[in-house]
Structures are given as structure tokens and as C-alpha cells.
Design a protein around this motif. Structure first.
Motif, PDB file in Angstrom:
ATOM      1  N   UNK A 146       1.168  -3.354  -3.921  1.00 48.97           N
ATOM      2  CA  UNK A 146       1.805  -4.370  -4.753  1.00 48.97           C
ATOM      3  C   UNK A 146       2.972  -5.024  -4.052  1.00 48.97           C
ATOM      4  N   UNK A 147       3.830  -4.209  -3.430  1.00 51.70           N
ATOM      5  CA  UNK A 147       4.945  -4.739  -2.646  1.00 51.70           C
ATOM      6  C   UNK A 147       4.685  -4.472  -1.172  1.00 51.70           C
ATOM      7  N   UNK A 148       4.806  -5.500  -0.372  1.00 50.62           N
ATOM      8  CA  UNK A 148       4.477  -5.365   1.054  1.00 50.62           C
ATOM      9  C   UNK A 148       5.726  -4.997   1.852  1.00 50.62           C
ATOM     10  N   UNK A 149       6.047  -3.708   1.838  1.00 51.31           N
ATOM     11  CA  UNK A 149       7.204  -3.247   2.599  1.00 51.31           C
ATOM     12  C   UNK A 149       6.888  -3.265   4.090  1.00 51.31           C
ATOM     13  N   UNK A 150       7.817  -3.836   4.859  1.00 50.36           N
ATOM     14  CA  UNK A 150       7.648  -3.875   6.314  1.00 50.36           C
ATOM     15  C   UNK A 150       8.199  -2.614   6.967  1.00 50.36           C
TER      16      UNK A 150
END
Length: 361
Positions: A85-89
């Protein structure tokens, strides 16, 4: 008929022109979105775990925009990244959690050719069992579990080992951090056992020994332990080195000891989750934080020990030579890093600790 054909041709040409303009605008928007995404770096870290001025400095130097989100436990971080859902780098899990994330296929293997500051780190803090060869992680901070004491009630040198906590004179004087792994671990270490034991007899014996500490336990608390100790609410506390540093900054009567009979040395590390969308920015940030001047500034702000050897050399002499935060080699040799024990054994530690806590009611 010719006039009708001519009008039809004009209409078709207009439609084609409008379609072309719409398509061009759509592509331009997509390109803009893509370009914006490529200029954004999304980081998932512990709360108040970076000097805010460093984020501004990174943005000014690189042109990237940083979206910074926080978590309060390794388990919460693991669950959110796994759900997607959240594209953490980038994320900053602890040692044992890196093992768990690797097993769950949640991490990207780092390309060392794109990392420019690995030689700045102390070799002692690289190539740890949870990530041999640092294939997936770069050290961020490290620290210990130890004992905080207040010199109003405890004499300097009186606390040297975990077993000193069992002294009857400390009745109703100790605060314990509310953590099964840490409190069971300290008790295991006090008997010469591994903090990573998978022995039911050893765990049961630790729980039994822990129960004999109960008369000395004033409270089992979470983050509020820092406030209580800063306000002279207890003579002693079992807590992490970083929390201890925060307490000491508020109360000069507090001191921190790393027990000589073993215990835990922990690491928090920068990793690249498979949700990464901007690898270029992610590598840029790791390299930025690996620069000695930036790592030193971060260590002074956060209060935890830096694994960056060149950064440590830039710290004030009084800080880099303080054995509270940078224990000597002999002390470190007795410490262990937590391993990912798996659900069954984590459950065992939790159950024994819960039984102990219930007797404290």
C-alpha cells in the motif's frame, strides 16, 4: 455530396487533432507524475530517530523531497510493509527483524558498487550474524541494554552486574522496561545463559529467578520510564542506552552501566524493502548518512552510539570516550545480538514474562 464529404473531413480532422492533444496532455501528466515520484524518497523510521536538519540538508543537496513516516515497534513496521500500500524506499529495522524480513522475501539486496561510505564503518559492527556481508543492510545506530542508577540512592561502583539488582537493599526501587525479550534476556545473562536460548529448562529457571526479584520491582513500564527516572521516581532502572542518554540529559544524578556478566547489544540498520520505488534516491540517502560529518551530527542529536568509526572521531572527546555509550572491547565481548527465534520461541519468552508480570499486580 462533395460539400458533405468536405465537412465530414473537417470534423474528422478536428476530432483527430483533439484526440492528439488529449493524448499528449495525458502523456505529459504521466511524465510529470513519474518525474515527481522519481524526486521523492519515502523513509520509514523510528520516531525522533534522525536530526531534522539532516533531512533538510539532504533535500537541499540532492533535490529529492523526503516523505518521512514513523513506527513504534519492529513488529508494526514489519506488518505495514508486508501489507503493502505504501511504497517505502528505506526502512530502519533492528537486527533480529532483518532476519525475519529476509525470510519473508521483503528486502532488496544492496548493490555495494553504489555505496560510497562503507569503509567509514567500524569493522566490529559489520558482517553481523543477522546479515553476513551486509548484503541487505547498513548500520545506523547501535547500543546496549543496561542499568540506570541514581547516585542519590546508589553509590558509584555499587552496580556492576545484573545480579546486583537482587540486593535486598533495593526493595521497591527498580523500574523495568516492559519488554519480554529484554527482561527475560537480562535474567538469562545473570545466570550465564544465552539471551537467545531455546531451552525450556533455562527459560523456566529464568522466570523463577525473576520472580525472586519482585520485592525490588517498583514498576514495569514502557516509554514513561524515562520521565519517571528523570524525576527521581526510582533508584534504578533497566533500559536501553539511548533512553538512558535522554534521562541523563534531564537529570545529572543518573548514570548508566553495561553489566559485565553479559546481555544484549542491538543494532538498528537501514534496509531497502521490496516496496522501493526510487532506488537512486535510496542509495543517495544511505551514502549521505554514511558521511562522517552527517553521522556524527545525527549521533549527537539522537544520543545513541554511531557505528561509523570516522564519525565517532568527530564527536566531542568527552562523548566518544564515555564508556556508558561506547563500552570497551572486553565488555562488548560478553554481549550478544538478538536472533530471530521464530514464533514458537518468541511465544515462550512472552508467556514466561506475562506470568511474571501478573505476579506484580
Amino acid at each position: 455530396m462533395k460539400r458533405l464529404a468536405w465537412l465530414t473531413g473537417i470534423i474528422l480532422a478536428a476530432v483527430a487533432l483533439l484526440f492528439g492533444i488529449n493524448l499528449a496532455l495525458q502523456k505529459s501528466a504521466e511524465s510529470g507524475l513519474k518525474s515527481g515520484a522519481n524526486k521523492t524518497l519515502t523513509i520509514y523510521n523510528w520516531g525522533d530517530y534522525i536530526d531534522p536538519t539532516l533531512i533538510k540538508k539532504f533535500q537541499n543537496e540532492t533535490g529529492y523531497k523526503v516523505d518521512y513516516e514513523t513506527f513504534d515497534s519492529n513488529e508494526a513496521m514489519f506488518t505495514k510493509i508486508q501489507q503493502g500500500g505504501t511504497h517505502y524506499d528505506l526502512a530502519v529495522p533492528s537486527d533480529y527483524m532483518i532476519q525475519k524480513m529476509k525470510k519473508a522475501n521483503m528486502l532488496v539486496k544492496l548493490d555495494h558498487s553504489k555505496l560510497t561510505g562503507l569503509n567509514n564503518y567500524d569493522a566490529r559492527f559489520m558482517n553481523q550474524p543477522f546479515d553476513r556481508g551486509n548484503k541487505y543492510s547498513v548500520p545506523y545506530f547501535w547500543g546496549t541494554l543496561g542499568i540506570v542508577y541514581n547516585d542519590k540512592y546508589v553509590k558509584p561502583g555499587e552496580i556492576k552486574t545484573w545480579n546486583d539488582l537482587w540486593n535486598p537493599r533495593f526493595k521497591n526501587s527498580i523500574m523495568l522496561i516492559d519488554s519480554s525479550r529484554d527482561i527475560m534476556g537480562m535474567t538469562l545473562a545473570s545466570s550465564g545463559n544465552s539471551v537467545n536460548t531455546k531451552s525450556i529448562p533455562e527459560l523456566a529457571a529464568a522466570k523463577g529467578k525473576l520472580e525472586t526479584l519482585m520485592p525490588n520491582v517498583k514498576a514495569i513500564v514502557a516509554d514513561e520510564i524515562k520521565m519517571y527516572m528523570a524525576q527521581d521516581e526510582a533508584a534504578l532502572a533497566v533500559d536501553y542506552s539511548g533512553d538512558a542518554a535522554e534521562m541523563i540529559s534531564e537529570n545529572s544524578h543518573l548514570h548508566y552501566v553495561v553489566p559485565s556478566d553479559g546481555g544484549n547489544m542491538w543494532f538498528d540498520n537501514i534496509v531497502m524493502p521490496k516496496t522501493v520505488k526510487n532506488k537512486k534516491a535510496a542509495y543517495a540517502f544511505i551514502n549521505f548518512m554514511s558521511k562522517p560529518e552527517n553521522a556524527a551530527k545525527n549521533a549527537e542529536y539522537v544520543g545513541y552510539a554511531t557505528p561509523n568509526k570516522k564519525a565517532k572521531a568527530l564527536l566531542p572527546k568527552s562523548l566518544r570516550n564515555d564508556k556508558q555509550w561506547y563500552p570497551d572491547a572486553k565488555t562488548l565481548s560478553h554481549l550478544e545480538v538478538y536472533q530471530d527465534l521464530g514464533p514458537y520461541w518468541v511465544g515462550q519468552y512472552n508467556d514466561y514474562f506475562l506470568e511474571f508480570k501478573m505476579t506484580n499486580r
